[in-house]
Scaffold this motif. Sequence first.
Motif, PDB file in Angstrom:
ATOM      1  N   LYS A   8      11.329  29.826 -23.372  1.00  0.00           N
ATOM      2  CA  LYS A   8      10.831  29.025 -24.502  1.00  0.00           C
ATOM      3  C   LYS A   8      11.084  29.756 -25.820  1.00  0.00           C
ATOM      4  O   LYS A   8      11.489  29.156 -26.813  1.00  0.00           O
ATOM      5  CB  LYS A   8       9.347  28.723 -24.322  1.00  0.00           C
ATOM      6  N   PHE A   9      10.823  31.054 -25.831  1.00  0.00           N
ATOM      7  CA  PHE A   9      11.071  31.886 -27.006  1.00  0.00           C
ATOM      8  C   PHE A   9      12.553  31.826 -27.378  1.00  0.00           C
ATOM      9  O   PHE A   9      12.917  31.633 -28.540  1.00  0.00           O
ATOM     10  CB  PHE A   9      10.643  33.324 -26.697  1.00  0.00           C
ATOM     11  N   TYR A  10      13.421  31.983 -26.385  1.00  0.00           N
ATOM     12  CA  TYR A  10      14.872  31.966 -26.574  1.00  0.00           C
ATOM     13  C   TYR A  10      15.321  30.651 -27.215  1.00  0.00           C
ATOM     14  O   TYR A  10      16.037  30.640 -28.214  1.00  0.00           O
ATOM     15  CB  TYR A  10      15.545  32.183 -25.221  1.00  0.00           C
ATOM     16  N   GLN A  11      14.872  29.535 -26.666  1.00  0.00           N
ATOM     17  CA  GLN A  11      15.283  28.243 -27.202  1.00  0.00           C
ATOM     18  C   GLN A  11      14.785  28.064 -28.631  1.00  0.00           C
ATOM     19  O   GLN A  11      15.525  27.608 -29.498  1.00  0.00           O
ATOM     20  CB  GLN A  11      14.795  27.089 -26.342  1.00  0.00           C
ATOM     21  N   ALA A  12      13.556  28.437 -28.904  1.00  0.00           N
ATOM     22  CA  ALA A  12      13.015  28.291 -30.255  1.00  0.00           C
ATOM     23  C   ALA A  12      13.770  29.170 -31.245  1.00  0.00           C
ATOM     24  O   ALA A  12      14.072  28.743 -32.364  1.00  0.00           O
ATOM     25  CB  ALA A  12      11.525  28.636 -30.272  1.00  0.00           C
ATOM     26  N   LEU A  16      17.099  29.223 -35.139  1.00  0.00           N
ATOM     27  CA  LEU A  16      17.134  29.982 -36.388  1.00  0.00           C
ATOM     28  C   LEU A  16      18.550  30.432 -36.763  1.00  0.00           C
ATOM     29  O   LEU A  16      18.790  30.832 -37.896  1.00  0.00           O
ATOM     30  CB  LEU A  16      16.222  31.211 -36.280  1.00  0.00           C
ATOM     31  N   HIS A  17      19.462  30.397 -35.810  1.00  0.00           N
ATOM     32  CA  HIS A  17      20.847  30.840 -36.020  1.00  0.00           C
ATOM     33  C   HIS A  17      20.896  32.262 -36.567  1.00  0.00           C
ATOM     34  O   HIS A  17      21.693  32.583 -37.454  1.00  0.00           O
ATOM     35  CB  HIS A  17      21.602  29.874 -36.933  1.00  0.00           C
ATOM     36  N   ASP A  18      20.066  33.112 -36.014  1.00  0.00           N
ATOM     37  CA  ASP A  18      19.968  34.518 -36.413  1.00  0.00           C
ATOM     38  C   ASP A  18      19.893  35.344 -35.133  1.00  0.00           C
ATOM     39  O   ASP A  18      18.864  35.339 -34.449  1.00  0.00           O
ATOM     40  CB  ASP A  18      18.729  34.731 -37.275  1.00  0.00           C
ATOM     41  N   PHE A  19      20.973  36.044 -34.816  1.00  0.00           N
ATOM     42  CA  PHE A  19      21.018  36.776 -33.555  1.00  0.00           C
ATOM     43  C   PHE A  19      19.901  37.802 -33.447  1.00  0.00           C
ATOM     44  O   PHE A  19      19.363  38.021 -32.357  1.00  0.00           O
ATOM     45  CB  PHE A  19      22.387  37.439 -33.362  1.00  0.00           C
ATOM     46  N   ASN A  20      19.532  38.423 -34.550  1.00  0.00           N
ATOM     47  CA  ASN A  20      18.448  39.413 -34.508  1.00  0.00           C
ATOM     48  C   ASN A  20      17.149  38.808 -33.988  1.00  0.00           C
ATOM     49  O   ASN A  20      16.353  39.503 -33.365  1.00  0.00           O
ATOM     50  CB  ASN A  20      18.232  40.040 -35.880  1.00  0.00           C
ATOM     51  N   ALA A  21      16.942  37.524 -34.228  1.00  0.00           N
ATOM     52  CA  ALA A  21      15.726  36.851 -33.753  1.00  0.00           C
ATOM     53  C   ALA A  21      15.708  36.727 -32.236  1.00  0.00           C
ATOM     54  O   ALA A  21      14.643  36.561 -31.635  1.00  0.00           O
ATOM     55  CB  ALA A  21      15.599  35.475 -34.400  1.00  0.00           C
ATOM     56  N   LEU A  22      16.869  36.821 -31.592  1.00  0.00           N
ATOM     57  CA  LEU A  22      16.970  36.708 -30.135  1.00  0.00           C
ATOM     58  C   LEU A  22      16.797  38.039 -29.415  1.00  0.00           C
ATOM     59  O   LEU A  22      16.550  38.069 -28.207  1.00  0.00           O
ATOM     60  CB  LEU A  22      18.343  36.141 -29.742  1.00  0.00           C
ATOM     61  N   LEU A  23      16.926  39.140 -30.138  1.00  0.00           N
ATOM     62  CA  LEU A  23      16.931  40.459 -29.512  1.00  0.00           C
ATOM     63  C   LEU A  23      15.736  40.760 -28.613  1.00  0.00           C
ATOM     64  O   LEU A  23      15.917  41.443 -27.596  1.00  0.00           O
ATOM     65  CB  LEU A  23      17.097  41.547 -30.573  1.00  0.00           C
ATOM     66  N   LYS A  40      30.251  40.767 -23.015  1.00  0.00           N
ATOM     67  CA  LYS A  40      29.466  41.785 -22.325  1.00  0.00           C
ATOM     68  C   LYS A  40      28.814  42.722 -23.324  1.00  0.00           C
ATOM     69  O   LYS A  40      29.503  43.342 -24.132  1.00  0.00           O
ATOM     70  CB  LYS A  40      30.360  42.572 -21.372  1.00  0.00           C
ATOM     71  N   GLY A  41      27.488  42.804 -23.270  1.00  0.00           N
ATOM     72  CA  GLY A  41      26.738  43.684 -24.150  1.00  0.00           C
ATOM     73  C   GLY A  41      26.287  42.994 -25.425  1.00  0.00           C
ATOM     74  O   GLY A  41      26.759  41.902 -25.770  1.00  0.00           O
ATOM     75  N   ILE A  42      25.369  43.636 -26.130  1.00  0.00           N
ATOM     76  CA  ILE A  42      24.763  43.058 -27.340  1.00  0.00           C
ATOM     77  C   ILE A  42      25.794  42.776 -28.427  1.00  0.00           C
ATOM     78  O   ILE A  42      25.774  41.709 -29.040  1.00  0.00           O
ATOM     79  CB  ILE A  42      23.647  43.992 -27.872  1.00  0.00           C
ATOM     80  N   ASP A  43      26.698  43.713 -28.695  1.00  0.00           N
ATOM     81  CA  ASP A  43      27.662  43.517 -29.782  1.00  0.00           C
ATOM     82  C   ASP A  43      28.580  42.329 -29.521  1.00  0.00           C
ATOM     83  O   ASP A  43      28.829  41.514 -30.410  1.00  0.00           O
ATOM     84  CB  ASP A  43      28.478  44.785 -30.022  1.00  0.00           C
ATOM     85  N   ALA A  44      29.070  42.206 -28.293  1.00  0.00           N
ATOM     86  CA  ALA A  44      29.936  41.081 -27.944  1.00  0.00           C
ATOM     87  C   ALA A  44      29.159  39.771 -27.988  1.00  0.00           C
ATOM     88  O   ALA A  44      29.673  38.750 -28.457  1.00  0.00           O
ATOM     89  CB  ALA A  44      30.550  41.295 -26.564  1.00  0.00           C
ATOM     90  N   ALA A  45      27.923  39.791 -27.513  1.00  0.00           N
ATOM     91  CA  ALA A  45      27.094  38.581 -27.556  1.00  0.00           C
ATOM     92  C   ALA A  45      26.854  38.167 -29.003  1.00  0.00           C
ATOM     93  O   ALA A  45      26.948  36.983 -29.342  1.00  0.00           O
ATOM     94  CB  ALA A  45      25.773  38.818 -26.831  1.00  0.00           C
ATOM     95  N   ARG A  46      26.556  39.130 -29.860  1.00  0.00           N
ATOM     96  CA  ARG A  46      26.324  38.825 -31.281  1.00  0.00           C
ATOM     97  C   ARG A  46      27.545  38.131 -31.893  1.00  0.00           C
ATOM     98  O   ARG A  46      27.422  37.120 -32.576  1.00  0.00           O
ATOM     99  CB  ARG A  46      26.003  40.107 -32.046  1.00  0.00           C
ATOM    100  N   ARG A  47      28.732  38.664 -31.629  1.00  0.00           N
ATOM    101  CA  ARG A  47      29.952  38.056 -32.178  1.00  0.00           C
ATOM    102  C   ARG A  47      30.128  36.622 -31.664  1.00  0.00           C
ATOM    103  O   ARG A  47      30.502  35.725 -32.428  1.00  0.00           O
ATOM    104  CB  ARG A  47      31.167  38.911 -31.827  1.00  0.00           C
TER     105      ARG A  47
END
Length: 128
Positions: A8-12, A16-23, A40-47
Amino acid sequence: MHPEDAMKFYQARLALHDFNALLPVIAEDAVFWFSDGDHKGIDAARRAFDAAWQAVENEVYTLEDLRWLAIGDSVASCIYNFHWKGMAAGEPVWGGGRGTTVLRKDAEGWKIVHEHLSPANAFKTAEA
């Protein structure tokens, strides 16, 4: 937090279209399989997330029919249908498909370690 709360947190936070909010709910070693490839990994997911948000303006992303396949003490998995819509190059676009998410519980709580999205309709415009 329960794995259901993490989803639920993830979907909400996706809205926001802000990757930092998903961390708080994404593991450092997470692997995302999207139609454009493996991330694979946070950096690739962020991109990957940032590229998707830049490609589709005003994107709205929803999960429906979420069903838990397994919930254990440290691992959980769910499946769902996803839908998105927005604007690209001034035209309405939308799509959707099926998703699978695997979560792992660590000292900080439940985190996504894998997400696999399979598009049913990868990209549509009002003309399609």
